[in-house]
Every structure is written in structure tokens, then in C-alpha cells.
Design a protein around this motif. Structure first.
Motif, short mmCIF file in Angstrom:
data_model
loop_
_atom_site.label_atom_id
_atom_site.label_comp_id
_atom_site.label_asym_id
_atom_site.label_seq_id
_atom_site.Cartn_x
_atom_site.Cartn_y
_atom_site.Cartn_z
N ASP A 168 0.86 -1.19 0.00
CA ASP A 168 0.00 0.00 0.00
C ASP A 168 0.89 1.24 0.00
OD1 ASP A 168 -2.07 1.77 0.19
OD2 ASP A 168 -2.47 1.42 2.32
N TYR A 169 1.06 1.87 -1.18
CA TYR A 169 1.92 3.06 -1.25
C TYR A 169 1.28 4.14 -2.12
CZ TYR A 169 3.50 1.62 -5.94
OH TYR A 169 3.54 1.29 -7.26
N ILE A 209 2.85 3.54 2.80
CA ILE A 209 4.18 4.02 2.42
C ILE A 209 4.04 5.17 1.44
CG2 ILE A 209 6.33 3.39 1.24
CD1 ILE A 209 5.82 0.50 2.24
N LYS A 210 4.79 6.23 1.67
CA LYS A 210 4.79 7.37 0.76
C LYS A 210 6.14 7.44 0.04
CE LYS A 210 1.29 10.34 2.83
NZ LYS A 210 0.95 11.70 3.25
N ILE A 211 6.07 7.67 -1.27
CA ILE A 211 7.27 7.75 -2.09
C ILE A 211 7.69 9.21 -2.23
CG2 ILE A 211 8.33 7.15 -4.30
CD1 ILE A 211 7.32 4.75 -2.63
N HIS A 212 8.93 9.52 -1.83
CA HIS A 212 9.47 10.87 -1.90
C HIS A 212 10.70 10.92 -2.82
CE1 HIS A 212 7.31 12.64 1.64
NE2 HIS A 212 7.26 11.38 2.01
N PHE A 245 12.87 7.40 -2.47
CA PHE A 245 12.90 6.46 -1.34
C PHE A 245 11.48 6.33 -0.80
CE2 PHE A 245 13.41 10.65 0.53
CZ PHE A 245 12.65 10.62 1.69
N GLY A 246 11.22 5.27 -0.06
CA GLY A 246 9.92 5.09 0.56
C GLY A 246 9.98 5.44 2.03
N PHE A 247 8.88 5.97 2.55
CA PHE A 247 8.81 6.30 3.97
C PHE A 247 7.56 5.65 4.56
CE2 PHE A 247 7.53 8.96 7.59
CZ PHE A 247 8.70 8.89 8.35
N VAL A 248 7.75 4.84 5.61
CA VAL A 248 6.64 4.13 6.25
C VAL A 248 5.94 5.09 7.21
CG1 VAL A 248 5.94 2.14 7.62
CG2 VAL A 248 7.93 1.97 6.10
N THR A 249 4.70 5.52 6.87
CA THR A 249 3.94 6.42 7.74
C THR A 249 3.21 5.60 8.80
OG1 THR A 249 1.94 6.35 6.38
CG2 THR A 249 3.59 8.00 5.80
N VAL A 250 2.63 6.31 9.76
CA VAL A 250 1.94 5.64 10.86
C VAL A 250 0.63 5.00 10.40
CG1 VAL A 250 0.91 5.91 13.15
CG2 VAL A 250 2.98 7.17 12.57
#
Length: 356
Positions: free
Chosen positions: A221-222, A246-249, A237-242
Motif C-alpha cells: 500500500d503506497y 508508504i509514501k514515495i518521496h 525512497f519510501g517512507f513508512v507512515t503511521v
């Protein structure tokens, strides 16, 4: 002598006017004197009488004439405040007062009102979740906040309590969750980089240790981060949110440094799959010398030569300098760089740059 007396009287009148020009002397119907700053209004007078009188003020009678709450008072005015139990302070009232007392009391009333709406909203949300057989937990509330696109849970409760968010629309959140769940097969569930790597290897094999953008949507799920709008070819890079997956930046994202330095354990490796054929939104800023036909030449390059679809274009010209912002759809950074290069060759264009 008469001329001297006349001059003396005029002098005294001017002196008195200058002495009290920063204040206004007004009276209650009973003859009580109230001293207010110059420019004070009927609403200022109401709060000077009492906080409750000010909070319920709907207007006034000044010298027996009906006036609005914003009516400016003059020396010698007799003021009678009109009230209603249905009246409540609102933010526009702050524009109708000059005294610090009135401003402070209005702000206090607005804060109390906001707290009331927040409490009402919280009760409504609890009741609706109970009806839908969902737990009233911090996780569910955070998902609701994100679903209705509010910045904080307090703002979410406030909007529900005030009716900005219709209470019946909360049911659409449950429908959305069920639809989302039905569409998904086995999903990667992770809270940090270690758990992501372990899960993706279990689902896709031991050789997989990073997120393939465009290929892994069935198991991960991104979403693409709106703060930097990455497109294929960008280093990401991907960042795992709470609570929002995952959000791609982009590594050049304004938030990248803060995320990597303070939350390094939630940063995961990601790259674009070579089969990516989706169009992505990008923004270009164009600066040049204004001339007849410049916009036409720019749009020809965008639409005719490179077959790019535009979403929006805004143009401004000042003293012969042209400045335009264009949002368009591209396939990759190579596609975007080729477009920038071609636009830079248009006569009169001085600079073309990408913006997020």
C-alpha cells in the motif's frame, strides 16, 4: 479686544479638542459616563458594560437612533445596547472593535465555542462508529482524519461538530475501507524498514529487498507524496507512515532531510520499474522576454512536437518580462528534460525550471 477674546476662545476649543482627541466620552441611558478610545464602536461599549452584554449584542440605539454593532461613537453620544439570547460572537466581530478588552473577550468566546463543537463532534463520531460496529480507537480516528483530509483530529472533531463534515458521510469511510480491503490480496504489513524487508522477501522471494514502484501495488500500500510529486527517473525512497501506508518521496524533496535524519528506521529502498507507462504530473516555470506569439510557440512545442498533455497554464507579464507556470503530464525525467531543453530553445525564453 473683541478680536483677542475670539482668538482666546478658539484657542481653548482647539486645546480641549487636542487634549481629548484620543478618547471618546459617551453615556449610558442612566447618564453614567464611559471613556473609550477614539474609534470605539457600539460593540466596544457593550463589552465595556459587561461581557455577557457584549456577547449578546445585536445592535444599539445611539441618541435614540438604531445603529449596527460596528457604528463608531462620538463625544456626547448616549448609547443603549440591544441584546438577544440567540446572538453569539463570531470572527467578524474582531473587525468591529478597537479595545483590547473587547478583542480578548471575543477571542475567549470563540475558543469556548470551538471547544464545544469539538466535544459535540467527538460524541457524534463515537456514536457513529458504534452504529457501524467499529472501535473508537486512536488508529481508527487517525484514519478518519486522513480520509476527510483534516490536519489534526481536533480539526476533524470541530468540523463534524459544526456540521462542515456531515455526520452521515462518516458511513462512507466504512464503505471505503471495505472496498479497499476487498481489492487487495496478501499485503505487506510493516512499521519500519526491517519489517518491510522481511515481509517483501516472504511475499516475493529472497532477492527482493526494495519497493518496485508500478509493480508492487498488489502487495504494498503506497502513494506518491504530494510534497514533491516524484516521476519515473527521479531518485526516490519510501517512507513508512503511521497510518497512511508508504509514501514515495524524491531524495531532493524539501522534507527528505528531516525524514531521513529523524526517522531513518522508517526509510525503505525504492526504485521505478522499467515497465512504468503511467503519465505523471510535473510543473514547469518559464521566464523570458514578452513578445507577440510567445505563448503560441510554447504550446506548439508542448502539444505538437512532444505530444504532451497540459493540465493548466498561468501567465503573467510585467514591464516586458514574461513569467508562466505550466502543469503537464510526462512519462519520466528523461521526457521532462527533453521538454525543458526544447522549451529553452524558443526565442525569448531565458530560463525553464521544474517546480514541485
Amino acid at each position: 479686544m473683541e478680536n483677542n477674546d475670539g482668538s482666546a476662545i478658539e484657542f481653548m476649543d482647539d486645546f480641549r479638542g487636542n487634549l481629548f482627541h484620543d478618547e471618546v466620552f459617551v453615556f449610558t441611558p442612566k447618564g453614567d459616563l464611559k471613556v473609550l478610545p477614539f474609534g470605539a464602536t457600539a460593540l466596544d461599549f457593550a463589552f465595556e458594560i459587561h461581557t455577557e452584554v457584549g456577547g449578546k449584542c445585536i445592535g444599539a440605539k445611539v441618541n435614540q437612533k438604531l445603529v449596527s454593532i460596528g457604528h463608531k461613537l462620538k463625544n456626547g453620544d448616549q448609547v443603549e445596547i440591544l441584546t438577544s439570547n440567540k446572538q453569539r460572537p463570531n470572527e467578524d466581530w474582531l473587525k468591529s472593535v478597537v479595545t483590547s478588552r473587547a478583542k480578548a473577550k471575543i477571542k475567549d468566546a470563540l475558543k469556548d465555542e470551538k471547544k464545544g463543537f469539538m466535544l459535540d463532534g467527538k460524541e457524534i463520531v463515537q456514536r457513529k462508529l458504534k452504529q457501524m460496529k467499529l472501535d473508537f480507537s486512536s488508529e481508527i480516528v487517525e484514519q478518519l482524519r486522513a480520509f476527510f483530509e483534516t490536519k489534526t483530529t481536533s480539526e476533524f472533531y470541530y468540523k463534524v461538530g459544526k456540521g462542515i463534515i456531515d455526520a452521515t458521510s462518516i458511513k462512507s469511510f466504512k464503505d471505503f475501507k471495505q472496498q479497499k480491503k476487498a481489492k487487495k490480496g496478501p499485503q505487506v504489513s510493516c512499521t519500519d524498514e526491517k519489517s518491510f524487508t522481511k515481509e517483501i522477501k516472504n511475499l516475493k522471494g529472497p532477492d527482493h529487498d526494495q519497493l518496485l514502484i508500478g509493480e508492487d501495488m498488489d502487495v504494498v500500500d503506497y502513494v506518491l507524496a504530494k510534497c514533491c510529486n516524484p516521476i519515473p527517473g527521479d531518485v526516490v525512497f519510501g517512507f513508512v507512515t503511521v497510518n497512511e501506508g508508504i509514501k514515495i518521496h524524491r531524495t531532493a524533496c524539501p522534507n527528505a532531510l528531516e525524514l531521513m535524519s529523524n526517522h531513518g528506521n522508517r526509510v525503505i529502498k525504492a526504485r521505478w520499474t522499467s515497465q512504468q507507462q503511467i503519465a505523471f504530473l510535473a510543473g514547469l516555470k518559464i521566464i523570458g522576454t514578452d513578445r507577440v506569439g510567445l505563448i503560441s510557440d510554447l504550446t506548439k512545442v508542448i502539444s505538437n512536437e512532444l505530444k504532451v498533455n497540459m493540465r493548466s497554464i498561468t501567465v503573467d507579464s510585467d514591464r516586458g518580462i514574461f513569467e508562466g507556470s505550466i502543469k503537464l503530464y510526462v512519462d519520466s525525467t528523461n521526457h521532462l528534460e527533453k521538454l525543458i531543453d526544447n522549451l529553452s530553445k524558443v526565442p525569448g525564453v531565458l530560463k525553464v525550471s521544474r517546480f514541485d
